[in-house]
Motif scaffolding. Structure first.
Motif, mmCIF file in Angstrom:
data_model
loop_
_atom_site.group_PDB
_atom_site.id
_atom_site.type_symbol
_atom_site.label_atom_id
_atom_site.label_comp_id
_atom_site.label_asym_id
_atom_site.label_seq_id
_atom_site.Cartn_x
_atom_site.Cartn_y
_atom_site.Cartn_z
ATOM 1 N N SER A 1 58.048 24.870 44.945
ATOM 2 C CA SER A 1 59.343 25.269 45.504
ATOM 3 C C SER A 1 59.498 26.781 45.414
ATOM 4 C CB SER A 1 60.499 24.570 44.773
ATOM 5 O OG SER A 1 60.373 23.168 44.848
ATOM 6 N N ASP B 1 60.320 30.567 45.515
ATOM 7 C CA ASP B 1 61.480 31.384 45.843
ATOM 8 C C ASP B 1 61.020 32.778 46.255
ATOM 9 O OD1 ASP B 1 60.600 32.439 43.444
ATOM 10 O OD2 ASP B 1 62.392 31.892 42.308
ATOM 11 N N GLY B 2 61.966 33.696 46.359
ATOM 12 C CA GLY B 2 61.625 35.038 46.826
ATOM 13 C C GLY B 2 60.694 35.783 45.893
ATOM 14 N N ASP B 3 60.828 35.555 44.585
ATOM 15 C CA ASP B 3 59.953 36.239 43.640
ATOM 16 C C ASP B 3 58.540 35.671 43.696
ATOM 17 O OD1 ASP B 3 59.367 38.155 41.722
ATOM 18 O OD2 ASP B 3 60.001 36.899 40.044
ATOM 19 N N PHE C 1 57.448 27.430 51.612
ATOM 20 C CA PHE C 1 58.468 28.386 51.215
ATOM 21 C C PHE C 1 59.534 28.458 52.313
ATOM 22 C CE2 PHE C 1 54.937 30.625 53.228
ATOM 23 C CZ PHE C 1 55.566 31.359 54.223
ATOM 24 N N PRO C 2 60.745 28.948 52.000
ATOM 25 C CA PRO C 2 61.809 29.021 53.002
ATOM 26 C C PRO C 2 61.411 29.872 54.206
ATOM 27 C CG PRO C 2 62.714 29.301 50.810
ATOM 28 C CD PRO C 2 61.214 29.322 50.652
ATOM 29 N N SER D 1 62.212 40.373 37.175
ATOM 30 C CA SER D 1 61.442 39.558 38.120
ATOM 31 C C SER D 1 59.952 39.799 37.890
ATOM 32 C CB SER D 1 61.800 39.919 39.563
ATOM 33 O OG SER D 1 61.446 41.267 39.847
ATOM 34 N N THR E 1 65.777 39.124 45.349
ATOM 35 C CA THR E 1 66.172 37.717 45.304
ATOM 36 C C THR E 1 66.292 37.180 43.888
ATOM 37 O OG1 THR E 1 63.844 37.083 45.624
ATOM 38 C CG2 THR E 1 65.242 37.179 47.583
ATOM 39 N N ASP E 2 65.489 37.678 42.956
ATOM 40 C CA ASP E 2 65.552 37.161 41.592
ATOM 41 C C ASP E 2 66.697 37.759 40.787
ATOM 42 O OD1 ASP E 2 63.818 35.049 41.021
ATOM 43 O OD2 ASP E 2 62.935 36.101 39.322
ATOM 44 N N GLY F 1 64.834 25.799 51.794
ATOM 45 C CA GLY F 1 65.573 27.050 51.684
ATOM 46 C C GLY F 1 67.016 26.965 52.129
ATOM 47 N N GLU G 1 69.450 27.500 49.352
ATOM 48 C CA GLU G 1 69.225 28.714 48.567
ATOM 49 C C GLU G 1 70.541 29.456 48.370
ATOM 50 O OE1 GLU G 1 66.526 31.316 46.540
ATOM 51 O OE2 GLU G 1 66.083 29.447 47.586
ATOM 52 N N SER H 1 69.689 23.312 39.300
ATOM 53 C CA SER H 1 69.652 24.769 39.172
ATOM 54 C C SER H 1 70.908 25.206 38.423
ATOM 55 C CB SER H 1 69.603 25.439 40.548
ATOM 56 O OG SER H 1 68.430 25.084 41.238
#
Length: 338
Positions: free
Chosen positions: A31, A33-35, A62-63, A144, A176-177, A257, A260, A288
């Motif tokens: 899953s 994420d941006g990081d 990824f999204p 991050s 993003t993080d 995403g 998100e 989350s």
């Protein structure tokens, strides 16, 4: 710019592994994420600039709003390309793991990494990394993995190899993080790094638009549905919970995403300093957690949902039904001692 917080021993060991390898595989977590995407692509660009053959692997999709990033179309998704991923890992003479503290976070790729005879390097900012690599560069106080990767690149003496594509990827991970620098972003070094990335040529305003203003109409309607129908407030515990079932996600044509950032929205409500987003998946329920200030959420994730993370941002999962998970979560919330 002088960055010297990573121990010289770790810097030398990481550089030696990279210099000694030619075929390198980078892997980040399930899953993504941006990081995860940002650090993976930043590493890809840096290693290619050093003349290395690089394969970038993610366990699943990824999204779509990260798809504009240079190199994103070259990422191997294990769910789709498991044979190609297996071949790349078998042939690799170095495996770099990014933004994860446990091999369980790479899901189906885990046995391939465990069987690989190649040396392994971990670059991560999560708490309590397990000992599954030869060299570990781990700094949980860093916002991050992308920020940590930038510092490592500079300390290894390769700062001049960071081109615009690499800089954009690093910025995406940092942005993003930290929720666009709204949490875990109080250290001045973060903004010094941003200044250096701007000098390289990134357009941070354009990056923000590409990531945060690139959603579908159905995603916006799903957000409205969550706020109107699926958000429960626990005022005495200063906590909000949003939950979505598989059926509800399907009703809004859910894509990776689309949810998100939903977990962050309730934190803008006066008096709410803790938020939980609960999403039903095919074989589990994903949770989350986010919080503000000195309110911890990583302890809840670790103690009750087999997860963990940072003080203000954490995740976990449940193998109960979503109804049972929400009942369990409510019991935990009602018994919180802030």
């Amino acid at each position: 710019m002088q960055i010297q917080f990573i121990a010289n021993e770790s810097v030398s060991a990481a550089r030696h592994l990279i210099e000694s390898a030619q075929r390198i595989v980078t892997i980040s977590h399930m899953s993504p994420d941006g990081d995860a995407v940002g650090s993976s692509l930043a590493a890809r660009h840096l290693l290619r600039a050093l003349g290395k053959q690089v394969t970038t692997v993610l366990p699943n999709h990824f999204p779509a709003f990260f798809g504009w990033m240079n190199g994103a179309s070259d990422i191997l998704i294990y769910e789709n390309d498991n044979k190609a991923v297996q071949t790349a890992i078998v042939e690799a003479d170095l495996v770099i793991l990014l933004d994860l503290n446990s091999l369980k976070r790479i899901n189906g790729v885990k046995p391939l990494v465990e069987q690989s005879k190649a040396p392994k390097l971990l670059i991560d900012h999560h708490l309590d990394p397990e000992q599954f690599t030869d060299v570990i560069v781990s700094y949980p106080d860093i916002s991050s993995t992308s920020e940590l990767l930038y510092a490592l690149i500079v300390q290894m003496g390769w700062g001049d190899r960071i081109d615009k594509a690499c800089a954009e990827a690093i910025y995406v991970g940092m942005m993003t993080d930290t929720g666009n620098f709204s949490y875990t972003s109080q250290q001045p070094e973060i903004y010094t790094i941003i200044s250096e990335l701007l000098k390289i040529g990134i357009d941070k305003d354009d990056i923000y638009r590409r990531v945060y203003t690139n959603y579908s109409e159905k995603r916006m309607r799903l957000m409205g549905y969550c706020l109107l129908n699926k958000m429960k407030i626990y005022p005495k515990q200063h906590t909000a919970v949003i939950s979505l079932t598989k059926e509800e996600l399907e009703r809004f044509d859910f894509h990776v995403g689309d949810t998100e950032g939903f977990v962050n929205i309730p934190l803008s409500i006066d008096g709410i300093n803790r938020s939980v987003f609960v999403r039903e998946e095919e074989k589990k329920v994903k949770l989350s957690f986010r919080s503000q200030g000195a309110v911890p959420v990583n302890t809840i994730a670790a103690q009750h949902f087999g997860g963990g993370g940072h003080l203000n941002a954490a995740g976990g999962e449940s193998y109960l039904s979503i109804a049972q998970t929400l009942t369990k979560l409510e019991f935990i919330i009602l018994n919180l001692q802030d």
